[in-house]
Design an enzyme around this catalytic site. Structure first.
Site, PDB file in Angstrom:
ATOM      1  N   TYR A  15      33.783  34.684   9.088  1.00  0.00           N
ATOM      2  CA  TYR A  15      33.244  33.369   9.451  1.00  0.00           C
ATOM      3  C   TYR A  15      34.337  32.543  10.137  1.00  0.00           C
ATOM      4  CZ  TYR A  15      36.176  32.987   5.549  1.00  0.00           C
ATOM      5  OH  TYR A  15      37.286  33.099   4.772  1.00  0.00           O
ATOM      6  N   SER A 246      41.999  30.676   1.015  1.00  0.00           N
ATOM      7  CA  SER A 246      41.317  31.850   1.549  1.00  0.00           C
ATOM      8  C   SER A 246      39.970  32.007   0.867  1.00  0.00           C
ATOM      9  CB  SER A 246      42.138  33.103   1.268  1.00  0.00           C
ATOM     10  OG  SER A 246      42.096  33.367  -0.117  1.00  0.00           O
ATOM     11  N   LYS A 247      39.112  32.748   1.538  1.00  0.00           N
ATOM     12  CA  LYS A 247      37.774  32.980   0.992  1.00  0.00           C
ATOM     13  C   LYS A 247      37.869  33.671  -0.369  1.00  0.00           C
ATOM     14  CE  LYS A 247      33.160  33.945   2.088  1.00  0.00           C
ATOM     15  NZ  LYS A 247      32.191  33.718   3.118  1.00  0.00           N
ATOM     16  N   ARG A 248      38.788  34.624  -0.449  1.00  0.00           N
ATOM     17  CA  ARG A 248      38.875  35.392  -1.689  1.00  0.00           C
ATOM     18  C   ARG A 248      39.186  34.494  -2.889  1.00  0.00           C
ATOM     19  NH1 ARG A 248      43.260  38.942  -1.826  1.00  0.00           N
ATOM     20  NH2 ARG A 248      42.888  39.268   0.373  1.00  0.00           N
ATOM     21  N   GLY A 251      36.675  30.746  -2.142  1.00  0.00           N
ATOM     22  CA  GLY A 251      35.233  30.801  -1.894  1.00  0.00           C
ATOM     23  C   GLY A 251      34.863  30.153  -0.582  1.00  0.00           C
TER      24      GLY A 251
END
Ligand code: GLU
Length: 493
Positions: A15, A246-248, A251
């Site tokens: 994204y 980060s996404k990890r 979220g």
């Protein structure tokens, strides 16, 4: 200054991250400020990780933010020939060499170096192979990568970073890095430079995570006989524990799409993101597009990392409170018609839209937005906290229920009484409603605040809001009477 040409070259492997969006915004501002061009280049050479959805997501995200580009999108894969040619040129001119060392050998050497606490740089085994040794290995079918020949001399690479000042890295720190994989595919470091040269990029503005790439890439510019662009490195965005967001670990709050889904106004997010890593040198926090372009300089990009202030444990702050407050500011101060147009989309998505709001009820609709936006922070609030304005089917805030309704069980009869008084008024407006409400309170020998606050609860579902007398008039007699008459339902089990 010669023509400013900047670029945003995302790798389409996910994204649009708010850090990436910030980089895009800063490049866009710089281009706008200098009448330059912003080039969008999709770096899609990693076939395994690049996806069509990601490309679309990035483009949608930029469009939503209002970040427009002047050229592109170009796709890096369209220029694979250029990359291969550049690699061939470097080999032919002795600036690069084929390396036949196997992964296993390299790994063993790496482990040995680590154990001996020595540098884990490539040791240059293949740097001096003779043409015969090379053809001999090729004849045996041994696979090879291409490595750049880092100068072996005193000194180092030096450049003037527009944000960080002079950066120097000694040659001895830079190993002979790989520029072409054993499958013949040139790597990011090379492709990115070849493309920037072809696209005549004048300024590379990107995150500090690229600092070690920059010094290596300057060597590639030199080897290709091109002048390096001006470099400016932006600070990273860290969380309160100083970890990269980060996404990890954080979220979806790191994705631009999240802000769109949560009811952000695009420019409010742009405003917030710019200030995350840049400062105007005074205490201004709200900028129109023109003001931002005027105030923006690379030199005022912060050197130290930005802190994204987000506490997972506080649901009220579903992202950095500053982002929410910036959005709230725009929500309350932008021309009401502009907000109303954005709220329309929100109401449509939630099945709360009435076509009359564009017709006979337009004035009522616009006034509603103006009345309620004062307490709101996002466009979503209009369909949640503001639901009672657009539907009879809304929930009452438990606090309002406990404090303003259930605390006085007699309201079960007082509110229908108030409804009757309202129904009997010859004309119904804020003044007549106020008079009638006060009169009833006096007769019942109760404080006027009791039926008035209770009316707010059953009519708007909220604990607080605009003047209730004004709201009686705004909702209109029919709805007011109906909701007051039905108040008894809140007292049942
Ligand atoms: N594709 C690279 C990235 O997304 C580009 C970095 C750059 O050179 O700006 O990190």
């Amino acid at each position: 200054m010669s023509e400013v040409r900047v670029r945003f070259p995302p790798s389409p492997t996910g994204y649009l991250h708010i850090g990436g969006a910030r980089t895009a915004i800063v490049n866009w501002l710089y281009a706008k400020k200098h009448n330059g061009k912003l080039i969008l280049r999709i770096e899609d050479t990693d076939a395994e990780r690049s996806t069509k959805e990601s490309i679309q997501g990035i483009i949608d995200g930029l469009n939503w933010l209002g970040i427009d580009w002047d050229e592109g999108p170009y796709f890096q894969t369209e220029f694979e020939k250029d990359h291969a040619q550049a690699a061939a040129k470097m080999l032919a001119e002795g600036n690069a060499y084929k390396c036949f060392c196997s992964k296993e050998t390299l790994e063993k050497k790496r482990e040995a170096a680590l154990a001996a606490k020595k540098d884990v740089k490539y040791d240059g085994t293949c740097r001096h192979l003779s043409p015969e040794e090379i053809s001999d290995r090729e004849a045996q079918g041994i696979p090879s990568v291409v490595r750049f020949k880092t100068p072996q001399k005193e000194g180092g690479v030096s450049y003037d970073d527009k944000v960080l000042g002079t950066i120097t890295r000694s040659y001895s720190d830079i190993e002979d890095f790989v520029i072409v994989r054993s499958n013949g595919k040139p790597l990011y470091l090379l492709c990115n430079v070849v493309d920037d040269i072809r696209d005549r990029i004048s300024h590379v503005i990107r995150g500090q995570d690229h600092l070690t790439n920059t010094t290596r890439q300057i060597l590639l510019y030199n080897a290709l006989g091109a002048l390096p662009p001006v470099f400016a490195h932006m600070p990273l965005t860290l969380d309160l524990k100083k970890a990269k967001i980060s996404k990890r670990s954080h979220g979806e709050i790191v994705a631009v799409q999240y802000y769109r889904n949560r009811g952000f106004i695009p420019w409010a997010l742009v405003n917030f993101l710019v200030l995350l890593g840049w400062s105007p040198g005074d205490d201004r926090e709200i900028f129109s597009k023109e003001e931002l372009i005027e105030a923006f300089t690379l030199e005022r990009i912060n050197k130290s990392h930005s802190i994204f202030n987000y506490r997972k444990d506080d649901p009220k702050f579903f992202t950095d409170p500053k982002a929410i407050n910036t959005n709230g500011h725009y929500l309350r101060t932008m021309p009401v018609e502009e907000i109303a147009a954005m709220v329309k989309k929100e109401l449509q998505a939630e099945n709360l839209w009435d076509d009359g709001y564009d017709g006979a009820k337009k004035e009522w609709y616009i006034k509603t937005i103006d009345l309620i936006r004062d307490r709101f922070y996002t466009l979503k609030d209009f369909s949640s906290l503001g639901r009672s304005y657009f539907s009879d089917d809304f929930e009452i805030d438990p606090k309002a229920l406990a404090k303003n309704l259930l605390k006085h069980p007699d309201l079960k009869t007082w509110l229908p009484m108030l409804a009757d008084r309202f129904a009997a008024l010859p004309t119904f407006n804020k003044d007549t409603a106020e008079e009638a409400a006060r009169k009833l309170a006096e007769e019942l020998d109760i404080k006027p605040g009791i039926p008035i606050n209770a009316s707010r609860a059953v009519i708007t579902g909220q604990l607080k809001g605009p003047s209730m007398f004004e709201l009686f008039e705004h909702f209109g007699r029919e709805i007011v009477v109906k909701r007051l008459r039905e108040a008894g339902k809140y007292f049942q089990e």
